[in-house]
Design a protein around this motif. Structure first.
Motif, PDB file in Angstrom:
ATOM      1  N   ASN G  39       0.870  -1.163   0.000  1.00 28.35           N
ATOM      2  CA  ASN G  39       0.000   0.000   0.000  1.00 28.35           C
ATOM      3  C   ASN G  39       0.914   1.221   0.000  1.00 28.35           C
ATOM      4  O   ASN G  39       1.943   1.229   0.687  1.00 28.35           O
ATOM      5  CB  ASN G  39      -0.891   0.027   1.250  1.00 28.35           C
ATOM      6  CG  ASN G  39      -1.866  -1.135   1.314  1.00 28.35           C
ATOM      7  OD1 ASN G  39      -2.409  -1.550   0.293  1.00 28.35           O
ATOM      8  ND2 ASN G  39      -2.097  -1.662   2.518  1.00 28.35           N
ATOM      9  N   VAL G  41       1.459   5.690  -0.244  1.00 30.99           N
ATOM     10  CA  VAL G  41       0.958   7.059  -0.152  1.00 30.99           C
ATOM     11  C   VAL G  41       1.828   7.926  -1.056  1.00 30.99           C
ATOM     12  O   VAL G  41       3.057   7.961  -0.898  1.00 30.99           O
ATOM     13  CB  VAL G  41       1.014   7.604   1.290  1.00 30.99           C
ATOM     14  CG1 VAL G  41       0.457   9.036   1.339  1.00 30.99           C
ATOM     15  CG2 VAL G  41       0.262   6.703   2.243  1.00 30.99           C
ATOM     16  N   THR G  58      -2.577  10.726  -2.471  1.00 30.73           N
ATOM     17  CA  THR G  58      -3.278   9.564  -2.998  1.00 30.73           C
ATOM     18  C   THR G  58      -2.782   8.313  -2.286  1.00 30.73           C
ATOM     19  O   THR G  58      -1.578   8.059  -2.236  1.00 30.73           O
ATOM     20  CB  THR G  58      -3.027   9.410  -4.514  1.00 30.73           C
ATOM     21  OG1 THR G  58      -3.486  10.585  -5.177  1.00 30.73           O
ATOM     22  CG2 THR G  58      -3.745   8.204  -5.074  1.00 30.73           C
ATOM     23  N   ILE G  59      -3.727   7.547  -1.739  1.00 29.59           N
ATOM     24  CA  ILE G  59      -3.407   6.237  -1.166  1.00 29.59           C
ATOM     25  C   ILE G  59      -3.716   5.202  -2.231  1.00 29.59           C
ATOM     26  O   ILE G  59      -4.816   5.196  -2.787  1.00 29.59           O
ATOM     27  CB  ILE G  59      -4.257   5.956   0.091  1.00 29.59           C
ATOM     28  CG1 ILE G  59      -4.017   7.038   1.158  1.00 29.59           C
ATOM     29  CG2 ILE G  59      -3.967   4.564   0.638  1.00 29.59           C
ATOM     30  CD1 ILE G  59      -5.042   6.989   2.299  1.00 29.59           C
ATOM     31  N   ILE G  60      -2.769   4.333  -2.538  1.00 27.02           N
ATOM     32  CA  ILE G  60      -2.986   3.264  -3.521  1.00 27.02           C
ATOM     33  C   ILE G  60      -2.938   1.926  -2.791  1.00 27.02           C
ATOM     34  O   ILE G  60      -1.990   1.654  -2.052  1.00 27.02           O
ATOM     35  CB  ILE G  60      -1.912   3.297  -4.626  1.00 27.02           C
ATOM     36  CG1 ILE G  60      -1.998   4.627  -5.387  1.00 27.02           C
ATOM     37  CG2 ILE G  60      -2.081   2.111  -5.577  1.00 27.02           C
ATOM     38  CD1 ILE G  60      -0.898   4.817  -6.409  1.00 27.02           C
ATOM     39  N   ARG G  61      -3.981   1.095  -2.995  1.00 28.07           N
ATOM     40  CA  ARG G  61      -3.996  -0.220  -2.348  1.00 28.07           C
ATOM     41  C   ARG G  61      -3.012  -1.135  -3.081  1.00 28.07           C
ATOM     42  O   ARG G  61      -3.079  -1.290  -4.308  1.00 28.07           O
ATOM     43  CB  ARG G  61      -5.404  -0.791  -2.375  1.00 28.07           C
ATOM     44  CG  ARG G  61      -5.619  -1.910  -1.370  1.00 28.07           C
ATOM     45  CD  ARG G  61      -7.084  -2.295  -1.303  1.00 28.07           C
ATOM     46  NE  ARG G  61      -7.369  -3.193  -0.211  1.00 28.07           N
ATOM     47  CZ  ARG G  61      -7.336  -4.528  -0.309  1.00 28.07           C
ATOM     48  NH1 ARG G  61      -7.017  -5.110  -1.440  1.00 28.07           N
ATOM     49  NH2 ARG G  61      -7.625  -5.282   0.741  1.00 28.07           N
ATOM     50  N   GLY G  62      -2.145  -1.784  -2.318  1.00 33.06           N
ATOM     51  CA  GLY G  62      -1.014  -2.493  -2.887  1.00 33.06           C
ATOM     52  C   GLY G  62      -1.341  -3.570  -3.895  1.00 33.06           C
ATOM     53  O   GLY G  62      -0.561  -3.816  -4.821  1.00 33.06           O
TER      54      GLY G  62
END
Lengths: 70, 70, 70, 70, 70, 70, 70
Positions: G39, G41, G58-62
């Motif tokens: 995950n 940021v 932006t948070i990106i789910r791994g």
């Protein structure tokens, strides 16, 4: 209503909920149970807004769920 | 009938259930067993409402399951 | 035959089983082994009812399995 | 040859095996190693029966595997 | 705002967030809760920028999430 | 070169490797690191045999990997 | 820069990174955080080289990530 996702499910027991699945199917029913995987038990459930025939109890496996709207 | 999903499966042992899969196949059979992954054992199972030939015992791997209707 | 899914696999050791995969391929063979992931070992296995050439021993990775019919 | 899936892999070390992947690719090579995820090491591997150019050592990530035929 | 992903979610509680899903749907709502799987609770949520009808509380299962923009 | 998959990766540190992904993309680079999920670090990496522009360091998430050829 | 994948991420904190997703979207931003699932940021992030409107954090789910290029 706020809090962690499973807390919101706990508070929603007995309420009508709308469950959207990855298949785009949408179930409407009374939330009778859940677990930590978001496996769900709905009562008096129907599929979609088109009032498909009512099914009594429906268990939904959690990995199909997109969203739950209490 | 209410409660957590696996409790509802436990109560449904011996009952006829309808199992919908992600492939859109639908199995109807008597629930003879399950485990915590929702792996299922059905007896006197047939596929779909079209009364396909009856299969004796069928083990379904849980990750294929969308819903179980007791 | 009834019970939990892995118990039914245990009872089916040595029997001819039909294994349906997510790819729609269907293997028929003698169940020689399994584990808790439903990884399977089939002997004298063939693919499908069309009597494709017999393969000796086949290991199937469990996450491909839809159903197992003993 | 029989037994649990990983036991059959253990017995197959040093043997030529055919590995079918979810992509429908098929690898043929000498099984040089494996682990509990069915990650595999093949030596003198080629892709498919069409005798594609031989690759020396190939590591295959287990989650791609459909079947292994020793 | 910086830090580990779940810390950023913690700091974003009560803020409007945009959630993009693998289905390409986009939810906008007030972040009311989350857990370690990135399961989310949104309040006053709507789908997309087209101002679809407001839904009260929406639980989103984390495995559908692509990105969260606080 | 033989042994368990992660042992082969360990022995391949510093060597040029070809990594095939589920997307059919193919990376070529010097293996600079890995972990138990087969997450990889490549240096002087390029995509495909068509000599796409060289990228310095590339981290590849392991669940995309089909095969690694040292 | 070399080492295990998460070590490379640690060293890349504060650097501009390019993140390729399974959806083929490509994010460019300053790496502000990560965790063991990859995950991420990103700050001052934009989507693609076409200079789409800048998004703040932006948070990106791994599980969406294919590669990260520091």
């Amino acid at each position: 209503m706020s809090g962690r996702p499973l807390d919101v499910l706990e508070e929603s027991l007995g309420d009508r909920v709308t469950v959207r699945l990855k298949s785009d199917d949408e179930y409407v029913g009374t939330l009778a149970g859940y677990d930590q995987h978001m496996n769900l038990v709905l009562e008096d459930a129907s599929i979609g807004a088109e009032a498909a025939p009512v099914e009594d109890t429906t268990i939904i496996r959690g990995d199909n769920v997109v969203s739950i709207i209490p």
